[in-house]
Design an enzyme around this catalytic site. Structure first.
Site, PDB file in Angstrom:
ATOM      1  N   SER A  21       1.856   5.121   3.083  1.00 42.14           N
ATOM      2  CA  SER A  21       1.416   3.739   3.204  1.00 42.14           C
ATOM      3  C   SER A  21       1.841   2.916   1.993  1.00 42.14           C
ATOM      4  CB  SER A  21      -0.114   3.731   3.322  1.00 42.14           C
ATOM      5  OG  SER A  21      -0.582   2.489   3.780  1.00 42.14           O
ATOM      6  N   PRO A  22       2.055   1.601   2.164  1.00 42.25           N
ATOM      7  CA  PRO A  22       2.351   0.759   1.009  1.00 42.25           C
ATOM      8  C   PRO A  22       1.197   0.783   0.007  1.00 42.25           C
ATOM      9  CG  PRO A  22       2.823  -0.402   3.059  1.00 42.25           C
ATOM     10  CD  PRO A  22       2.074   0.844   3.431  1.00 42.25           C
ATOM     11  N   TYR A 180      -4.709 -11.363   2.375  1.00 43.39           N
ATOM     12  CA  TYR A 180      -3.554 -12.059   1.836  1.00 43.39           C
ATOM     13  C   TYR A 180      -3.155 -13.189   2.794  1.00 43.39           C
ATOM     14  CZ  TYR A 180      -3.678  -8.180  -1.424  1.00 43.39           C
ATOM     15  OH  TYR A 180      -4.094  -7.275  -2.374  1.00 43.39           O
ATOM     16  N   ARG A 228       1.266  -5.216   9.608  1.00 45.13           N
ATOM     17  CA  ARG A 228      -0.029  -4.656   9.190  1.00 45.13           C
ATOM     18  C   ARG A 228      -1.097  -5.718   9.382  1.00 45.13           C
ATOM     19  NH1 ARG A 228      -1.779  -0.825   4.183  1.00 45.13           N
ATOM     20  NH2 ARG A 228      -1.245   0.697   5.789  1.00 45.13           N
ATOM     21  N   ARG A 322      -4.047   7.126  -0.510  1.00 48.73           N
ATOM     22  CA  ARG A 322      -4.497   7.734  -1.768  1.00 48.73           C
ATOM     23  C   ARG A 322      -4.331   9.247  -1.789  1.00 48.73           C
ATOM     24  NH1 ARG A 322      -9.598   3.886  -3.642  1.00 48.73           N
ATOM     25  NH2 ARG A 322      -8.667   1.966  -2.856  1.00 48.73           N
TER      26      ARG A 322
END
Length: 352
Positions: A21-22, A180, A228, A322
């Site tokens: 994942s980014p 965002y 996303r 993570r």
């Protein structure tokens, strides 16, 4: 086993259904990725993932979360990414880039310095947003985008997509999640506009759909295009899964191949029931009701979890975040646990 079956999407075939994942590294200088990014992303490709995404890469200087964000708004950044892309692909993984604009959450410090908003200090800048509403106490009140500002956002996404194409990326993901800019337009909590970009779901989705259409103009099908989303704001009266399903239907018609399904990020103090796989049901519902491929992300940390997600048909792709920071070789460990043999770099074969 399911996570290690290949996935055909657009004009590429992923060797398995595990993607990195980014994840922001906050380690670029002037937006230019460097050796840290080469080693970080290259390790995950060596680690066996089918698809390796860059961090959220800003389409403009004002679109950065922090001054240490990577970007793709100039030639130096494009050239640096090209070097990294080449290595990822030599290891058998596909290379993806997430194109992003931080909106009202821009102009912050790096996490290890507290991550606080930078307002009225050297290096700070004024964020932009759909409406002049600060993200939280202490954040700058953003400038509401006017017609020229909206055109610039679309043009910046297009220019970034061209650079991504020239750098050799296989997949583009448009970031419309986590509070965002594009998510800010989607949510009625952050979008109070009364023009064609506010009010109804159709209007709030307009900017994202314009970005998708414009990017498709320079990144034509069958090149894979992901979006996303945050499936919910986790608060009454905010963006929710029902609206997200409808958006996913529209995005499918607009030429999007996969919805990468996250949640939250637009409300500073939302109560989010975080737990293993807590966002998977959103990916499953979008996949089922919108008829589009989805990616699942969020506290997916074990091989059995990944296997169950794919086998149940909850998602087509499992994105590891993570857990891949803790273990860059998670895909290899998962394959071993599931009794699957996957290719091993020649340099490492004596360890197997």
């Amino acid at each position: 086993m399911a996570p290690f079956t290949s996935l055909d999407i657009g004009n590429i075939t992923l060797r398995n259904r595990i993607a990195i994942s980014p994840m922001c590294e906050y380690s670029a200088i002037d937006g230019v990725p460097n050796d840290w990014h080469l080693v970080h992303l290259g390790s995950r490709a060596v680690g066996g993932a089918g698809l390796v995404f860059t961090e959220a890469s800003a389409i403009s200087p004002e679109g950065r979360i922090s001054a240490a964000d990577a970007g793709i708004w100039n030639e130096a950044q494009q050239a640096a990414w090209a070097r990294i892309v080449q290595f990822i692909k030599t290891q058998g993984a596909a290379a993806g880039i997430q194109l992003a604009h931080a909106g009202r959450k821009a102009s912050t410090d790096v996490p290890w310095h507290g991550g606080k908003p930078l307002v009225g200090v050297p290096g700070a800048w004024t964020p932009v947003a759909p409406s002049a509403i600060a993200f939280d106490v202490g954040y700058a009140v953003p400038t509401a985008l006017d017609a020229a500002g909206l055109r610039k956002v679309v043009a910046d996404f297009v220019a970034a997509a061209v650079r991504a194409r020239e750098a050799g990326f296989d997949v583009i993901e448009i970031h419309a999640a986590h509070g965002y800019l594009l998510h800010e337009f989607l949510s009625p909590l952050s979008n109070r506009r009364t023009d064609a970009y506010g009010g109804s779901l159709e209007n709030r989705a307009r900017l994202l759909r314009e970005v998708v259409a414009a990017v498709r103009g320079v990144w034509p099908q069958p090149r894979p295009l992901f979006v996303r989303v945050s499936a919910t704001d986790w608060i009454e009266g905010g963006w929710d899964i029902a609206e997200c399903v409808e958006l996913a239907r529209w995005l499918k018609a607009d030429g999007v191949d996969l919805i990468d399904t996250s949640s939250g990020g637009n409300v500073a103090h939302a109560k989010i029931p975080v737990g293993p796989g807590y966002q998977v049901p959103f990916a499953a519902r979008i996949r089922r009701e919108a008829g589009i491929a989805t990616g699942a992300v969020g506290m997916i940390t074990t091989a059995p979890q990944a296997q169950q997600i794919v086998e149940r048909g909850d998602a087509d792709l499992v994105l590891i975040a993570r857990e891949s920071l803790r273990d860059p070789y998670f895909p290899r460990r998962a394959a071993a646990e599931l009794g699957v043999k996957i290719p091993i770099p020649e340099q490492y074969q004596r360890a197997w």
